[in-house]
Design a protein around this motif. Structure first.
Motif, PDB file in Angstrom:
ATOM      1  N   PRO A 258      38.994  38.431  46.824  1.00  0.00           N
ATOM      2  CA  PRO A 258      37.977  39.249  47.490  1.00  0.00           C
ATOM      3  C   PRO A 258      37.900  40.640  46.868  1.00  0.00           C
ATOM      4  N   LYS A 259      36.821  41.343  47.189  1.00  0.00           N
ATOM      5  CA  LYS A 259      36.585  42.677  46.646  1.00  0.00           C
ATOM      6  C   LYS A 259      37.725  43.624  46.980  1.00  0.00           C
ATOM      7  N   GLU A 260      38.326  43.447  48.174  1.00  0.00           N
ATOM      8  CA  GLU A 260      39.400  44.354  48.601  1.00  0.00           C
ATOM      9  C   GLU A 260      40.612  44.281  47.671  1.00  0.00           C
ATOM     10  N   ILE A 261      40.873  43.115  47.105  1.00  0.00           N
ATOM     11  CA  ILE A 261      41.996  42.975  46.177  1.00  0.00           C
ATOM     12  C   ILE A 261      41.597  43.437  44.782  1.00  0.00           C
ATOM     13  N   LEU A 262      40.370  43.137  44.377  1.00  0.00           N
ATOM     14  CA  LEU A 262      39.906  43.548  43.045  1.00  0.00           C
ATOM     15  C   LEU A 262      39.993  45.058  42.855  1.00  0.00           C
ATOM     16  N   SER A 263      39.889  45.788  43.955  1.00  0.00           N
ATOM     17  CA  SER A 263      39.901  47.254  43.880  1.00  0.00           C
ATOM     18  C   SER A 263      41.175  47.863  44.458  1.00  0.00           C
ATOM     19  N   ALA A 264      42.214  47.052  44.634  1.00  0.00           N
ATOM     20  CA  ALA A 264      43.430  47.516  45.323  1.00  0.00           C
ATOM     21  C   ALA A 264      44.421  48.237  44.421  1.00  0.00           C
ATOM     22  N   ALA A 265      44.171  48.299  43.114  1.00  0.00           N
ATOM     23  CA  ALA A 265      45.088  48.964  42.182  1.00  0.00           C
ATOM     24  C   ALA A 265      44.286  49.885  41.260  1.00  0.00           C
ATOM     25  N   PRO A 266      44.871  50.977  40.791  1.00  0.00           N
ATOM     26  CA  PRO A 266      44.140  51.921  39.925  1.00  0.00           C
ATOM     27  C   PRO A 266      43.528  51.271  38.688  1.00  0.00           C
ATOM     28  N   TYR A 267      44.254  50.314  38.074  1.00  0.00           N
ATOM     29  CA  TYR A 267      43.730  49.629  36.896  1.00  0.00           C
ATOM     30  C   TYR A 267      43.015  48.321  37.258  1.00  0.00           C
ATOM     31  N   GLY A 268      42.851  48.064  38.543  1.00  0.00           N
ATOM     32  CA  GLY A 268      42.142  46.878  38.978  1.00  0.00           C
ATOM     33  C   GLY A 268      42.912  45.596  38.735  1.00  0.00           C
ATOM     34  N   CYS A 269      42.174  44.490  38.595  1.00  0.00           N
ATOM     35  CA  CYS A 269      42.761  43.167  38.337  1.00  0.00           C
ATOM     36  C   CYS A 269      42.433  42.735  36.914  1.00  0.00           C
ATOM     37  N   ILE A 270      43.469  42.348  36.187  1.00  0.00           N
ATOM     38  CA  ILE A 270      43.303  41.891  34.805  1.00  0.00           C
ATOM     39  C   ILE A 270      43.667  40.416  34.735  1.00  0.00           C
ATOM     40  N   ASN A 271      42.779  39.637  34.138  1.00  0.00           N
ATOM     41  CA  ASN A 271      42.925  38.182  34.096  1.00  0.00           C
ATOM     42  C   ASN A 271      43.181  37.686  32.673  1.00  0.00           C
ATOM     43  N   VAL A 272      44.071  36.717  32.554  1.00  0.00           N
ATOM     44  CA  VAL A 272      44.314  36.028  31.282  1.00  0.00           C
ATOM     45  C   VAL A 272      43.575  34.701  31.349  1.00  0.00           C
ATOM     46  N   HIS A 273      42.511  34.560  30.561  1.00  0.00           N
ATOM     47  CA  HIS A 273      41.654  33.369  30.619  1.00  0.00           C
ATOM     48  C   HIS A 273      41.702  32.628  29.286  1.00  0.00           C
ATOM     49  N   ALA A 274      41.932  31.323  29.340  1.00  0.00           N
ATOM     50  CA  ALA A 274      42.176  30.535  28.123  1.00  0.00           C
ATOM     51  C   ALA A 274      40.890  30.016  27.486  1.00  0.00           C
ATOM     52  N   SER A 275      40.020  30.942  27.094  1.00  0.00           N
ATOM     53  CA  SER A 275      38.831  30.577  26.320  1.00  0.00           C
ATOM     54  C   SER A 275      38.291  31.818  25.636  1.00  0.00           C
ATOM     55  N   LEU A 276      37.303  31.619  24.781  1.00  0.00           N
ATOM     56  CA  LEU A 276      36.634  32.730  24.127  1.00  0.00           C
ATOM     57  C   LEU A 276      35.397  33.071  24.953  1.00  0.00           C
ATOM     58  N   LEU A 277      35.598  33.878  25.983  1.00  0.00           N
ATOM     59  CA  LEU A 277      34.497  34.210  26.887  1.00  0.00           C
ATOM     60  C   LEU A 277      33.316  34.814  26.113  1.00  0.00           C
ATOM     61  N   PRO A 278      32.068  34.467  26.534  1.00  0.00           N
ATOM     62  CA  PRO A 278      31.705  33.778  27.774  1.00  0.00           C
ATOM     63  C   PRO A 278      31.753  32.242  27.729  1.00  0.00           C
ATOM     64  N   LEU A 279      32.282  31.671  26.658  1.00  0.00           N
ATOM     65  CA  LEU A 279      32.444  30.214  26.634  1.00  0.00           C
ATOM     66  C   LEU A 279      33.471  29.774  27.668  1.00  0.00           C
TER      67      LEU A 279
END
Length: 310
Positions: free
Chosen positions: A92-113
């Motif tokens: 949810p939005k409340e967690i996405l904004s809960a830290a100064p650097y936000g949320c960082i995701n490790v995604h196993a593709s060459l986005l936007p693929l």
């Protein structure tokens, strides 16, 4: 940095270990609840939970991450950044904004693929020559956030999604470490994903398992590679279901019908719809362990001309 880590399967473990080994303070780990596994439905903890337990890190397993309790816990932990690796839940939005650097995701593709749940499997199923890992600043969309770093790697012609899974988990940990080091120095420039069409990586299902031998040999080979180690490609041999775990492409043209066995001399070679052939190298009869084709042929009478899938 103080970090809250959110992840579930073994793919996420190298990232968690990299954070710990690089001196970051992981103040809490969120992972999915323990689930029943196997025929006996033994309640089994996620790999991330086991890793966190080995390092004495508090573990939280909310059924619903949107519950106010989960949000309150994260705020109390006061993380500088939240790292998300294959957690399996929408934040949810409340967690996405809960830290100064936000949320960082490790995604196993060459986005936007391959935004979505199964990017590794789909890159293999589609026969891609290259894939990689994208480190992304999460927003409220599905894998739509700005990209912080991309690491690319080639996909081997016989590499299975399980093998690629293991390699990308290590590449992801290395990329995450690099991003956090540069982020603290202020050297990261987020790059918006290009607009337009993208390829969605939907969840893999058992409906994708049956092999249609009318398809091209390369298509079937990619199906076998891509469905490792779950749910695994399957065909019928003499009316019995057999899982096909590994295969190899065979040179040459064959004047046989799709699914027909063209060689059973210590090898199991099948003609496909494009008149090319595929060698089945590792298979698993129903209710038995995996075995190579030679062992299978020693215990089963598979004649030349047998049609698979019937």
């Amino acid at each position: 940095m103080n970090i809250v880590f959110m992840g579930t399967p073994d793919f996420a473990v190298p990232c968690l270990e990299a954070l710990i080994n690089n001196g970051h303070r992981v103040v809490g780990v969120f992972t999915q609840p323990d689930k029943p596994v196997g025929r006996k439905q033994v309640l089994t903890p996620p790999e991330v939970k086991l890793c966190a337990g080995e390092h004495g890190i508090p573990v939280y397993q909310p059924e619903r991450i949107k519950d106010s309790d989960a949000v309150d816990i994260i705020k109390e932990l006061q993380p500088d950044v939240i790292i998300v690796v294959a957690y399996g839940k929408i934040l949810p939005k409340e967690i996405l904004s809960a830290a100064p650097y936000g949320c960082i995701n490790v995604h196993a593709s060459l986005l936007p693929l391959y935004r979505g749940a199964a990017p590794i499997q789909w890159s293999v199923l589609n026969g891609d020559a290259q894939t990689g890992v994208s480190i992304m600043q999460m927003d409220e969309g599905l894998d739509t956030g700005d990209v912080l770093l991309v690491k690319k790697t080639d996909i081997g012609i016989n590499e299975t999604s399980a093998e690629l899974f293991d390699r990308l988990s290590v590449i992801g940990a290395e990329a995450l470490t690099e991003v956090l080091n540069e982020l603290q120095k202020g050297n990261i420039t987020p790059m918006p994903q290009p607009p337009g069409e993208y390829q969605y990586a939907s969840m893999i299902s058992k409906d994708m398992c049956p092999i249609d031998w009318k398809n091209d040999a390369l298509h079937i080979h990619n199906q076998i590679r891509g469905l490792q180690t779950w749910p695994v490609a399957i065909t019928k041999i003499n009316g019995k279901n057999v899982k096909i775990h590994q295969s190899q492409l065979i040179d040459g043209q064959f004047d046989n019908i799709p699914g027909e066995i063209v060689d059973n001399n210590k090898r199991l070679i099948v003609c496909c719809g494009d008149k090319k052939a595929l060698e089945i190298t590792l298979l698993q009869p129903e209710g038995k362990k995996k075995m190579d084709a030679r062992s299978y042929l020693l215990g089963n009478n598979i004649e030349i001309g047998t049609i698979l899938g019937e």
